[in-house]
Write a protein that holds these residues in place. Structure first.
Motif, mmCIF file in Angstrom:
data_model
loop_
_atom_site.group_PDB
_atom_site.id
_atom_site.type_symbol
_atom_site.label_atom_id
_atom_site.label_comp_id
_atom_site.label_asym_id
_atom_site.label_seq_id
_atom_site.Cartn_x
_atom_site.Cartn_y
_atom_site.Cartn_z
ATOM 1 N N ALA A 26 0.660 -1.076 0.094
ATOM 2 C CA ALA A 26 -0.088 0.059 -0.028
ATOM 3 C C ALA A 26 0.858 1.073 -0.130
ATOM 4 O O ALA A 26 0.493 2.088 -0.511
ATOM 5 C CB ALA A 26 -0.813 0.069 1.179
ATOM 6 N N ALA A 27 1.877 1.195 0.737
ATOM 7 C CA ALA A 27 2.749 2.274 0.890
ATOM 8 C C ALA A 27 3.316 2.475 -0.574
ATOM 9 O O ALA A 27 3.702 3.735 -0.848
ATOM 10 C CB ALA A 27 3.728 2.133 1.915
ATOM 11 N N ASP A 29 2.395 1.811 -3.466
ATOM 12 C CA ASP A 29 1.552 2.119 -4.535
ATOM 13 C C ASP A 29 1.122 3.786 -4.169
ATOM 14 O O ASP A 29 1.024 4.358 -5.230
ATOM 15 C CB ASP A 29 0.064 1.399 -4.184
ATOM 16 N N THR A 30 1.102 3.994 -3.049
ATOM 17 C CA THR A 30 0.901 5.458 -2.523
ATOM 18 C C THR A 30 1.989 6.394 -3.169
ATOM 19 O O THR A 30 1.805 7.355 -3.763
ATOM 20 C CB THR A 30 0.630 5.469 -1.216
ATOM 21 N N LYS A 33 2.081 6.788 -6.948
ATOM 22 C CA LYS A 33 0.857 7.827 -7.341
ATOM 23 C C LYS A 33 1.407 9.135 -6.903
ATOM 24 O O LYS A 33 1.150 10.026 -8.034
ATOM 25 C CB LYS A 33 -0.298 7.433 -6.504
ATOM 26 N N LEU A 34 2.282 9.244 -5.970
ATOM 27 C CA LEU A 34 2.577 10.749 -5.767
ATOM 28 C C LEU A 34 4.018 11.041 -6.770
ATOM 29 O O LEU A 34 4.442 12.061 -6.405
ATOM 30 C CB LEU A 34 2.829 10.735 -4.188
#
Length: 64
Positions: A26-27, A29-30, A33-34
């Motif tokens: 999850a980290a 992926d985030t 995205k950033l």
């Protein structure tokens, strides 16, 4: 046998971190995205931690 190449990286330290695989995914992926690396995010948090000399756990820490 494996080799680790550190040419030009002798000014860096390596930290091995144990974490939940789902949290890591999850980290990552985030961070993707950033448009930043997970290393950049963790380095930023380490700098903040060293500067402020405090840590705030928003979710209760569970024993490993």
């Amino acid at each position: 046998m494996y080799f680790v190449y550190t040419i030009g990286m002798n000014s860096y330290a390596v930290i091995n971190l144990k974490t939940d695989p789902q949290l890591k995914a999850a980290a990552m992926d985030t961070a993707d995205k950033l448009g930043v690396s997970l290393s950049a995010v963790l380095n930023n948090e380490l700098r903040r931690f060293a500067r402020e000399q405090q840590v705030i756990f928003e979710i209760p820490e569970a024993p490993n």
